[in-house]
Design a protein around this motif. Structure first.
Motif, PDB file in Angstrom:
ATOM      1  N   LEU A 197       0.822  -1.211   0.000  1.00 57.46           N
ATOM      2  CA  LEU A 197       0.000   0.000   0.000  1.00 57.46           C
ATOM      3  C   LEU A 197       0.859   1.266   0.000  1.00 57.46           C
ATOM      4  N   LEU A 198       1.968   1.243   0.740  1.00 58.58           N
ATOM      5  CA  LEU A 198       2.859   2.395   0.750  1.00 58.58           C
ATOM      6  C   LEU A 198       3.515   2.596  -0.617  1.00 58.58           C
ATOM      7  N   THR A 199       3.854   1.497  -1.270  1.00 59.45           N
ATOM      8  CA  THR A 199       4.436   1.594  -2.610  1.00 59.45           C
ATOM      9  C   THR A 199       3.422   2.180  -3.585  1.00 59.45           C
ATOM     10  N   MET A 200       2.179   1.743  -3.485  1.00 55.54           N
ATOM     11  CA  MET A 200       1.129   2.275  -4.353  1.00 55.54           C
ATOM     12  C   MET A 200       0.883   3.759  -4.088  1.00 55.54           C
ATOM     13  N   ALA A 201       1.116   4.174  -2.833  1.00 55.66           N
ATOM     14  CA  ALA A 201       0.913   5.578  -2.471  1.00 55.66           C
ATOM     15  C   ALA A 201       2.096   6.458  -2.861  1.00 55.66           C
ATOM     16  N   GLY A 202       3.139   5.845  -3.429  1.00 58.87           N
ATOM     17  CA  GLY A 202       4.292   6.618  -3.878  1.00 58.87           C
ATOM     18  C   GLY A 202       5.395   6.766  -2.862  1.00 58.87           C
ATOM     19  N   VAL A 203       5.300   6.049  -1.738  1.00 56.58           N
ATOM     20  CA  VAL A 203       6.348   6.114  -0.712  1.00 56.58           C
ATOM     21  C   VAL A 203       7.518   5.245  -1.166  1.00 56.58           C
ATOM     22  N   LYS A 204       8.675   5.854  -1.291  1.00 60.58           N
ATOM     23  CA  LYS A 204       9.864   5.134  -1.755  1.00 60.58           C
ATOM     24  C   LYS A 204      11.020   5.362  -0.790  1.00 60.58           C
ATOM     25  N   GLY A 205      12.045   4.572  -0.967  1.00 57.74           N
ATOM     26  CA  GLY A 205      13.256   4.756  -0.179  1.00 57.74           C
ATOM     27  C   GLY A 205      13.229   4.126   1.196  1.00 57.74           C
ATOM     28  N   LEU A 206      12.239   3.272   1.485  1.00 57.56           N
ATOM     29  CA  LEU A 206      12.220   2.605   2.775  1.00 57.56           C
ATOM     30  C   LEU A 206      13.352   1.579   2.852  1.00 57.56           C
ATOM     31  N   PRO A 207      14.006   1.447   4.002  1.00 60.77           N
ATOM     32  CA  PRO A 207      15.021   0.393   4.153  1.00 60.77           C
ATOM     33  C   PRO A 207      14.412  -0.983   3.885  1.00 60.77           C
ATOM     34  N   LYS A 208      15.227  -1.888   3.366  1.00 64.28           N
ATOM     35  CA  LYS A 208      14.716  -3.218   3.018  1.00 64.28           C
ATOM     36  C   LYS A 208      14.124  -3.942   4.220  1.00 64.28           C
ATOM     37  N   PHE A 209      14.768  -3.775   5.365  1.00 66.19           N
ATOM     38  CA  PHE A 209      14.262  -4.465   6.553  1.00 66.19           C
ATOM     39  C   PHE A 209      12.881  -3.947   6.926  1.00 66.19           C
ATOM     40  N   VAL A 210      12.706  -2.632   6.898  1.00 68.09           N
ATOM     41  CA  VAL A 210      11.421  -2.029   7.244  1.00 68.09           C
ATOM     42  C   VAL A 210      10.356  -2.454   6.241  1.00 68.09           C
ATOM     43  N   LYS A 211      10.702  -2.417   4.960  1.00 62.04           N
ATOM     44  CA  LYS A 211       9.747  -2.813   3.934  1.00 62.04           C
ATOM     45  C   LYS A 211       9.358  -4.284   4.082  1.00 62.04           C
ATOM     46  N   GLY A 212      10.359  -5.121   4.376  1.00 61.08           N
ATOM     47  CA  GLY A 212      10.061  -6.542   4.579  1.00 61.08           C
ATOM     48  C   GLY A 212       9.197  -6.770   5.793  1.00 61.08           C
ATOM     49  N   LEU A 213       9.447  -6.019   6.854  1.00 66.08           N
ATOM     50  CA  LEU A 213       8.648  -6.164   8.072  1.00 66.08           C
ATOM     51  C   LEU A 213       7.210  -5.720   7.828  1.00 66.08           C
ATOM     52  N   LEU A 214       7.049  -4.624   7.087  1.00 66.91           N
ATOM     53  CA  LEU A 214       5.701  -4.131   6.793  1.00 66.91           C
ATOM     54  C   LEU A 214       4.937  -5.081   5.868  1.00 66.91           C
ATOM     55  N   SER A 215       5.667  -5.880   5.095  1.00 59.49           N
ATOM     56  CA  SER A 215       4.983  -6.836   4.218  1.00 59.49           C
ATOM     57  C   SER A 215       4.290  -7.941   5.018  1.00 59.49           C
ATOM     58  N   PHE A 216       4.710  -8.123   6.283  1.00 63.44           N
ATOM     59  CA  PHE A 216       4.052  -9.117   7.135  1.00 63.44           C
ATOM     60  C   PHE A 216       2.810  -8.551   7.814  1.00 63.44           C
ATOM     61  N   VAL A 217       2.651  -7.223   7.763  1.00 59.74           N
ATOM     62  CA  VAL A 217       1.408  -6.626   8.274  1.00 59.74           C
ATOM     63  C   VAL A 217       0.381  -6.785   7.157  1.00 59.74           C
TER      64      VAL A 217
END
Length: 267
Positions: A197-217
């Motif tokens: 959802l954050l990617t679709m909203a145009g949010v970029k540049g998140l650290p890989k760990f944070v992005k991976g963790l959010l993918s489990f939400v």
């Protein structure tokens, strides 16, 4: 007392016959249990606990997983996904351009042999994963003094994953064929989690760990956790639903952290 009178009294007393014991209810069918997981999970898992059986749903889940992989590969070929990962590694500076081309050549050769086996590997992976989850759940139960059997725990685990996997696969496959290919993220094809959802909203540049963790939400991940908590409590003695949900929730968080860390290091 006159012995004859005593004998007559005994003979005149009604003979109490033991009431017949009702036979145990017949276990529900596979399809009844599967539908029950959707609409009445608590009662369904209690019934599964009385007559556990994991073999049929395990086979169905393995076949369903293999079929889903085959269908998905028609839209996103496996070799294309592998090449994209190599391009990402080159873009991130993990590989040089020459190393990237060399890696692509070797990957093409390997994929020629592995590609037909990927659905089988996926099915085997699912079976092994469920056995590990059930084994860990049984181990924790034994350590906490909770009474249940491995077959009960495994049955709950398999039915929970099968019920959620059917819905998530239908949604994911539909999106794969509706979206343009260039808009599909092979590592996160279903937009059911916060990272997507954050990617679709145009949010970029998140650290890989944070992005991976959010993918489990994720809606489906949380649904699995909820079903496991309900199911483990239903088939166990001395275990409340709230306590089971807490244990399963802690395990789910640990899996998310390890998965996010692994993806950040090797993804």
């Amino acid at each position: 007392m006159d012995p004859k009178s005593y004998e007559t009294q005994i003979m005149d007393e009604p003979i109490l016959k033991p009431e017949p014991v009702a036979p145990p209810p017949k276990p529900q069918s596979f399809f009844s249990r599967l539908i029950g997981v959707y609409f009445s999970p608590g009662e369904t898992f209690q019934e599964i606990g009385r007559a556990p059986g994991a073999l049929i749903p395990l086979i169905v889940l393995a076949l369903f997983t293999a079929t889903t992989v085959v269908v998905a590969s028609q839209r996103i070929p496996f070799d294309q996904v592998a090449m994209q990962r190599i391009d990402d590694a080159v873009a991130e500076g993990k590989l040089t351009a020459a190393e990237g081309e060399q890696r692509k050549d070797s990957t093409k050769k390997v994929m020629a042999f592995i590609k037909p086996l990927i659905p089988v590997i996926a099915a085997i992976t699912v079976i092994v994963m469920l056995l590990i989850i059930a084994g860990l759940a049984k181990l924790v139960s034994s350590m906490m003094g909770i009474e249940n059997t491995f077959n009960q725990i495994l049955s709950v685990t398999v039915y929970s994953f099968l019920a959620v996997s059917i819905i998530s696969a239908v949604v994911g496959t539909t999106l794969l064929f509706l979206k343009p290919v260039e808009e599909i993220d092979p590592q996160n094809p279903v937009s059911s989690n916060v990272a997507a959802l954050l990617t679709m909203a145009g949010v970029k540049g998140l650290p890989k760990f944070v992005k991976g963790l959010l993918s489990f939400v994720d809606v489906f991940y949380i649904w699995k956790v909820a079903l496991l908590g309900i199911g483990y409590a239903a088939v166990s003695r001395n275990l409340k639903s709230s306590t089971a949900m807490t244990y399963v929730g802690i395990g789910a968080v640990l899996v998310a952290v390890v998965g996010a860390a692994w993806g950040a290091l090797f993804g």
